[in-house]
Scaffold this motif. Structure first.
Motif, PDB file in Angstrom:
ATOM      1  N   PRO A  22     127.768 -55.843  88.147  1.00  0.00           N
ATOM      2  CA  PRO A  22     126.333 -55.739  87.642  1.00  0.00           C
ATOM      3  C   PRO A  22     126.033 -57.045  87.047  1.00  0.00           C
ATOM      4  N   ASP A  23     127.303 -57.810  86.437  1.00  0.00           N
ATOM      5  CA  ASP A  23     126.848 -58.733  85.542  1.00  0.00           C
ATOM      6  C   ASP A  23     126.967 -60.039  86.401  1.00  0.00           C
ATOM      7  N   SER A  24     126.938 -60.125  87.615  1.00  0.00           N
ATOM      8  CA  SER A  24     127.234 -61.116  88.305  1.00  0.00           C
ATOM      9  C   SER A  24     125.943 -61.903  88.862  1.00  0.00           C
ATOM     10  N   ALA A  25     125.978 -63.354  88.527  1.00  0.00           N
ATOM     11  CA  ALA A  25     125.078 -64.073  88.811  1.00  0.00           C
ATOM     12  C   ALA A  25     124.944 -64.435  90.442  1.00  0.00           C
ATOM     13  N   ALA A  26     126.142 -64.579  90.679  1.00  0.00           N
ATOM     14  CA  ALA A  26     126.272 -65.297  92.023  1.00  0.00           C
ATOM     15  C   ALA A  26     125.657 -64.090  93.110  1.00  0.00           C
ATOM     16  N   ALA A  27     125.967 -62.702  92.846  1.00  0.00           N
ATOM     17  CA  ALA A  27     125.710 -61.536  93.455  1.00  0.00           C
ATOM     18  C   ALA A  27     124.022 -61.677  93.623  1.00  0.00           C
ATOM     19  N   ALA A  28     123.549 -62.057  92.514  1.00  0.00           N
ATOM     20  CA  ALA A  28     122.054 -61.930  92.328  1.00  0.00           C
ATOM     21  C   ALA A  28     121.593 -62.880  93.315  1.00  0.00           C
ATOM     22  N   TYR A  29     121.979 -64.183  93.231  1.00  0.00           N
ATOM     23  CA  TYR A  29     121.488 -65.304  93.756  1.00  0.00           C
ATOM     24  C   TYR A  29     121.654 -65.013  95.565  1.00  0.00           C
ATOM     25  N   ALA A  58     111.068 -66.289  88.895  1.00  0.00           N
ATOM     26  CA  ALA A  58     109.997 -65.440  88.549  1.00  0.00           C
ATOM     27  C   ALA A  58     110.319 -64.143  87.912  1.00  0.00           C
ATOM     28  N   LYS A  59     111.615 -63.448  88.444  1.00  0.00           N
ATOM     29  CA  LYS A  59     112.030 -62.507  88.136  1.00  0.00           C
ATOM     30  C   LYS A  59     112.884 -62.057  86.906  1.00  0.00           C
ATOM     31  N   LEU A  60     113.784 -63.118  86.774  1.00  0.00           N
ATOM     32  CA  LEU A  60     114.784 -63.330  85.929  1.00  0.00           C
ATOM     33  C   LEU A  60     114.875 -64.369  84.767  1.00  0.00           C
ATOM     34  N   GLY A  61     113.905 -65.479  85.088  1.00  0.00           N
ATOM     35  CA  GLY A  61     113.864 -66.433  84.319  1.00  0.00           C
ATOM     36  C   GLY A  61     114.564 -67.720  84.910  1.00  0.00           C
ATOM     37  N   LYS A  62     114.182 -68.789  84.128  1.00  0.00           N
ATOM     38  CA  LYS A  62     114.381 -70.328  84.739  1.00  0.00           C
ATOM     39  C   LYS A  62     116.116 -70.526  84.745  1.00  0.00           C
ATOM     40  N   ASP A  63     116.730 -70.133  83.280  1.00  0.00           N
ATOM     41  CA  ASP A  63     118.061 -70.169  83.133  1.00  0.00           C
ATOM     42  C   ASP A  63     118.976 -69.355  84.029  1.00  0.00           C
ATOM     43  N   VAL A  64     119.634 -70.014  85.077  1.00  0.00           N
ATOM     44  CA  VAL A  64     120.620 -69.403  86.016  1.00  0.00           C
ATOM     45  C   VAL A  64     121.697 -68.477  85.255  1.00  0.00           C
ATOM     46  N   SER A  65     122.157 -69.073  84.218  1.00  0.00           N
ATOM     47  CA  SER A  65     123.232 -68.661  83.615  1.00  0.00           C
ATOM     48  C   SER A  65     123.056 -67.039  83.031  1.00  0.00           C
ATOM     49  N   THR A  66     121.773 -66.708  82.837  1.00  0.00           N
ATOM     50  CA  THR A  66     121.129 -65.494  82.461  1.00  0.00           C
ATOM     51  C   THR A  66     120.886 -64.581  83.529  1.00  0.00           C
ATOM     52  N   TRP A  67     120.878 -64.733  84.674  1.00  0.00           N
ATOM     53  CA  TRP A  67     120.916 -64.093  86.006  1.00  0.00           C
ATOM     54  C   TRP A  67     122.138 -63.083  85.877  1.00  0.00           C
ATOM     55  N   SER A  68     121.566 -61.738  86.585  1.00  0.00           N
ATOM     56  CA  SER A  68     122.641 -60.976  86.888  1.00  0.00           C
ATOM     57  C   SER A  68     122.167 -59.997  87.804  1.00  0.00           C
ATOM     58  N   TRP A  69     123.031 -59.583  88.757  1.00  0.00           N
ATOM     59  CA  TRP A  69     122.646 -58.720  89.991  1.00  0.00           C
ATOM     60  C   TRP A  69     122.197 -57.393  89.394  1.00  0.00           C
ATOM     61  N   GLY A  70     122.722 -56.933  88.228  1.00  0.00           N
ATOM     62  CA  GLY A  70     122.321 -55.654  87.797  1.00  0.00           C
ATOM     63  C   GLY A  70     120.771 -55.616  87.166  1.00  0.00           C
ATOM     64  N   ARG A  71     120.507 -56.769  86.700  1.00  0.00           N
ATOM     65  CA  ARG A  71     118.972 -56.711  86.367  1.00  0.00           C
ATOM     66  C   ARG A  71     118.046 -56.665  87.382  1.00  0.00           C
ATOM     67  N   LEU A  72     118.516 -57.044  88.536  1.00  0.00           N
ATOM     68  CA  LEU A  72     117.720 -56.983  89.735  1.00  0.00           C
ATOM     69  C   LEU A  72     117.691 -55.621  90.342  1.00  0.00           C
ATOM     70  N   HIS A  73     119.095 -55.167  90.474  1.00  0.00           N
ATOM     71  CA  HIS A  73     119.583 -54.063  91.452  1.00  0.00           C
ATOM     72  C   HIS A  73     119.551 -52.740  90.484  1.00  0.00           C
ATOM     73  N   GLN A  74     118.467 -52.040  90.475  1.00  0.00           N
ATOM     74  CA  GLN A  74     118.397 -51.078  89.020  1.00  0.00           C
ATOM     75  C   GLN A  74     117.920 -49.621  89.692  1.00  0.00           C
ATOM     76  N   LEU A  75     118.581 -48.683  89.094  1.00  0.00           N
ATOM     77  CA  LEU A  75     118.658 -47.260  89.343  1.00  0.00           C
ATOM     78  C   LEU A  75     117.777 -46.680  88.213  1.00  0.00           C
ATOM     79  N   THR A  76     116.585 -46.144  88.687  1.00  0.00           N
ATOM     80  CA  THR A  76     116.004 -45.142  87.963  1.00  0.00           C
ATOM     81  C   THR A  76     115.969 -43.678  88.562  1.00  0.00           C
ATOM     82  N   LEU A  77     116.199 -42.749  87.783  1.00  0.00           N
ATOM     83  CA  LEU A  77     116.284 -41.269  88.281  1.00  0.00           C
ATOM     84  C   LEU A  77     114.933 -40.723  87.759  1.00  0.00           C
ATOM     85  N   LYS A  78     114.271 -40.399  88.900  1.00  0.00           N
ATOM     86  CA  LYS A  78     112.923 -39.791  88.661  1.00  0.00           C
ATOM     87  C   LYS A  78     112.929 -38.327  88.853  1.00  0.00           C
TER      88      LYS A  78
END
Length: 943
Positions: free
Chosen positions: A692-699, A811-831
């Protein structure tokens, strides 16, 4: 295997459903949110009683219900009738609203609860006739013993409902009462049986692929379509069964056989890519690529079988839209629907006994599809034979996945091709078969609508199945062109589409569930599996004697002609099914294979070189299964042993196979833009895990998504692209160069994002794998635009995808790549199903839970699936996980996606989700002493 449950109404809701949501907000905000007496008492009033004593009509003896800290019940009774009667009562306590919605789905009666917005969905479900088939099963097919269990279960449910107002059953009914005079009906045995039809529908196999291949003919050539549906890679990804064949002398499958099986099981003539013609023509394009701003491929032509499939395209696109509107009881049908299961023999485990793991991948739901439970006869005997625990479906008696005191089992979806679409030449008097007109079989259906007038529909059926094209205004207006050969009948007013499906015949799957629950060895397990007809599942097995096994059951058709990959010509009877399905004794199985383990993860069952029966041509492509095989092999080599915790760790393995292929090429590309280069550096040294905290996986996943869009997505027709995905293309019927008379048009995708293409699943891994070795391929070509030059090579397209991914994530996570993470993109919401799937944000906050930032990914073992054409949101998940320690049952472990309760705001609504997201498991008590030690609440049910 099994993939949504407390099924939502269709995605397009009417005015009344929207009003209901608003009223629910007012009720809950005014009541629960402000602490008002009415709201609090209503919500809490529906919570189940879990201690003390309750008198229950129909019981012959006392029953105990023991719940642990998670609210998971273990039921103890002295006879089988009382056991299932209590199961019905307890499931209704926790989950009745879910059960009620589900039975309205399976009966095509959602409009009675939610109004006119559900009429189209109900019409389609009535056309399929799930409830009618379930009634026929109950009346004519199921055993007297099974009927007794179903009746006892229904009596238990109704005992819970007795003298309760709807608002006392669940808070959702309190909201319904404000807009609808809806009254809860008694539960019936057929309500339970019908759920199996819904389960079979969501696991129906390749029907969407059949539609998509036909839709692609409007822009792609047959050769290009074939590239997008490659053969299963048997050399790379081993099938489930690595040996065996049908023995010619016995006519039975022999796990040690060498091949040369019965030719009677052959698939007949394979028509290639021709869906409905006999002259070999396919329709489609002129084979050219490009021709549009975004690289759309090919063009259309004339109506003589060599041109665009306008009519058939509109028919199948409309059918696909209708399918998207049908509530997904398990999940979005397609490549993502699957599961993992594997079993390891005792010689390779730390316990010396088999270990068995299972995690079905289904759509995330609130409450979860699964309901954990134990069913125990206090004294197991010939008259009370059950001592079983595991995962059940609310609304159905018995245990679906789990173990008893002798055996354990798991399920994954086999993916057999059990549906065929037929293009029908229809007229006012019927449909054409072999030059003669046959009359439709018709029936009238009345759909009751809350707050509105009744709707009446006429269902027409051919000898193969219902005419599904009647259920859409677009499908009703049949087109003037279709991808058929010159041998096809005069097209006249056009063609309809009918559906043949194994689940539309009554079967004995309900018998099989009870028989599996009480099986004691592999012989009795296989005997039970023979009746597990729909949906067709991979069954894995282990027992306390140390044996492991596998069986592929199911009602799987034999085709006289064709291979089921495209719609067949209904006017030609030679394309029908044989009267006999593939006999059970000819279906593949294994028992104690030499390798010492068995893995099923929706890969091919067996290599067709040794087995001629056609199970399907649309397997999952084996990325997950091969990774599991490799993980097991890496543990047992050099005498290593596998522990239960190793099994759990394997379940949460999140390595990306496509990254192992693509990432080395991405790192070699010379990137000049410093911002894109900054993102590229994230991939250096990456181990391909998707934490979840992987910036590489997000990119990387963003790059993969953009590679697919550029190379394939922009070249696909609008009917399979995601809604909102708009590109400039030349018209499908255009010829020659783009000029003033033949200019580009804006074309937007039409498919629900969860089922759009390219979805990025492991089929696309196999599409891309050979192309990565070709620096120049037509697929790498893309046109230029205002900001990008056209691409002609692999590396040019990859560079463009890296740039697009960089700015997408900015656009989704911000300009600073060090703050990117896969989990911030890849989210689960239970409905919360029905009332939590749409409406104002306050509804989401009150009824839904999340989001959770997740690792894992598409086609990883930790299959938190996402659709690359639609976005990064999690759309299917390991809906539960279990690791069974065979023989030492109380050391087994399990977890559910949500919790035991379907009541919003209850302690057990989502109390397992945090641990599930971390990959943790809970202790699974089964034996009496362990259950007693874990018990927090005891309820006594008395006659």
């Amino acid at each position: 295997m099994p993939s949504n449950t407390s099924a939502p109404p269709a995605k397009k809701k009417g005015r009344r459903a929207r009003l209901l949501l608003v009223l629910l907000v007012l009720v809950l905000v005014a009541g629960v949110g402000a602490g008002g007496y009415w709201g609090v008492s209503t919500v809490r009033g529906s919570f189940p009683q879990t201690t003390g004593e309750i008198r229950l009509d129909g019981l012959s003896g006392q029953v105990e219900v023991k719940r642990d800290a998670l609210g998971v019940p273990q039921i103890y009774a002295d006879n089988e009738q009382d056991l299932f009667r209590a199961q019905g009562y307890v499931q209704a306590q926790d989950r009745f609203y879910e059960m009620d919605v589900r039975r309205h789905v399976t009966a095509g009666r959602l409009s009675e609860m939610f109004g006119e917005g559900q009429v189209e969905t109900d019409s389609f479900l009535r056309t399929l006739g799930w409830r009618r088939v379930a009634q026929e099963e109950y009346d004519k097919v199921l055993s007297p013993e099974t009927k007794k269990y179903l009746q006892a279960y229904a009596e238990g449910v109704n005992a819970y409902l007795k003298d309760r107002e709807p608002g006392d059953v669940s808070v959702e009914y309190a909201a319904l009462a404000l807009t609808n005079d809806y009254a809860i009906e008694p539960w019936t045995p057929v309500d339970s049986v019908a759920w199996l039809k819904a389960m079979a529908w969501d696991l129906r196999g390749n029907m969407q692929d059949e539609i998509d291949r036909s839709l692609l003919t409007s822009r792609l050539t047959p050769a290009q379509i074939e590239q997008l549906y490659p053969e299963y890679p048997y050399a790379l990804h081993q099938p489930i069964v690595d040996k065996g064949a049908v023995d010619d002398s016995t006519g039975k499958f022999d796990p040690a056989g060498k091949g040369g099986d019965d030719e009677e099981l052959g698939t007949g003539e394979t028509p290639g890519t021709n869906p409905a013609g006999s002259d070999g023509s396919t329709g489609g394009s002129d084979g050219s690529t490009g021709g549009s701003e975004n690289g759309s491929t090919g063009s259309g032509g004339s109506a003589d079988g060599s041109g665009a499939a306008d009519g058939m395209t509109s028919q199948l696109a409309a059918l696909s839209e209708v399918l998207d509107g049908v509530p997904d009881l398990l999940g979005p049908n397609g490549n993502g629907i699957g599961s993992n299961s594997w079993v390891v023999a005792g010689r390779y485990t730390t316990s010396g006994k088999p270990l068995l793991a299972n995690d079905p991948h289904l759509a995330p739901q609130l409450p979860s599809l699964w309901y954990q439970m134990g069913l125990h006869c206090r004294s197991v005997s010939a008259t009370c034979r059950y001592d079983v625990s595991g995962y059940t479906f609310s609304g159905m008696p018995g245990v679906i996945i789990g173990h008893n005191d002798k055996i354990a089992w798991g399920l994954t979806n086999l993916g057999a091709d059990v549906t065929d679409l037929y293009l029908e030449k229809i007229g006012p008097d019927g449909y054409l078969v072999d030059g003669k007109v046959k009359p439709f079989v018709t029936r009238e259906e009345t759909i009751k609508v809350a707050g509105g007038a009744d709707r009446r529909i006429t269902v027409r059926s051919t000898e193969r199945g219902p005419l599904v094209s009647d259920r859409s205004s677009e499908l009703e207006a049949v087109g003037q062109k279709a991808p058929v050969g010159n041998a096809a009948p005069d097209r006249g007013t056009g063609y309809g589409v009918s559906l043949q499906w194994t689940a539309l015949q009554p079967g004995k799957s309900m018998d099989a569930i009870f028989a599996i629950d009480r099986a004691k060895d592999f012989a009795s397990f296989r005997a039970a599996a023979e009746n597990f007809e729909v949906p067709s599942q991979n069954l894995i097995y282990a027992d306390t004697e140390g044996n492991i096994g596998y069986q592929s059951p199911g009602r799987i058709p034999q085709r006289t002609k064709g291979d089921g990959t495209l719609p067949a010509p209904g006017w030609d009877s030679s394309y029908g099914w044989k009267k006999q399905y593939i006999p059970f004794e000819k279906l593949p199985y294994e028992y104690n294979p030499d390798r010492g383990y068995i893995v099923t993860a929706n890969q091919a069952v067996i290599d067709p070189k040794n087995y001629s029966a056609l199970l399907t041509k649309d397997w999952g492509y084996g990325s997950r299964s091969q990774r599991i095989n490799d993980l097991i092999e890496s543990k047992i080599k050099d005498g290593g042993k596998i522990s239960p915790d190793d099994m759990r760790t394997m379940q949460t393995d999140n390595r990306s196979e496509i990254a192992t292929l693509l990432n080395p090429l991405l790192l070699k590309i010379d990137i000049a833009d410093p911002h894109v280069r900054e993102a590229q550096k994230l991939l250096e040294g990456w181990d391909y895990t998707q934490e979840p905290d992987s910036a590489a996986a997000a990119y990387f996943n963003a790059v993969w998504r953009n590679v697919l869009k550029l190379a394939f997505g922009n070249k696909l027709p609008k009917e399979v692209r995601a809604e909102g995905d708009c590109i400039n293309v030349r018209p499908a019927d255009a010829t020659g160069p783009v000029d003033e008379q033949n200019k580009l048009v804006r074309e937007c995708g039409q498919r629900d994002p969860d089922s759009a293409q390219p979805d990025g699943g492991d089929r696309w891994y196999e599409v891309v794998r050979p192309l990565l070795k070709q620096e120049k391929s037509e697929w790498w070509t893309t046109p230029g635009n205002r900001t990008d030059q056209a691409t002609e090579t692999r590396d040019q397209l990859l560079a463009r995808a890296m740039k697009d991914a960089r700015w997408e994530l900015t656009a989704k996570l911000g300009k600073d790549v060090s703050t990117w993470s896969w989990g911030r993109l890849h989210q689960l919401t239970l409905k919360n199903q029905t009332l939590g799937t749409a409406g104002p944000g306050v509804v989401q906050r009150l009824l839904n839970r999340g989001p959770w930032n997740l690792g894992g990914g598409e086609a990883a073992v930790d299959a938190t699936g996402w659709n690359a054409a639609g976005g990064y949101e999690v759309i299917w998940v390991p809906s539960m996980r279990m690791v069974v320690n065979v023989g030492d049952w109380d050391k087994s472990r399990w977890i559910n996606l949500t919790g035991a309760s379907g009541h919003a705001f209850h302690t057990h609504y989502t109390d397992q989700t945090d641990a599930w997201a971390k990959g943790d498991l809970y202790d699974w008590a089964h034996g009496k002493a362990a259950v007693d030690a874990a018990t927090k609440d005891t309820l006594v049910l008395k006659p």
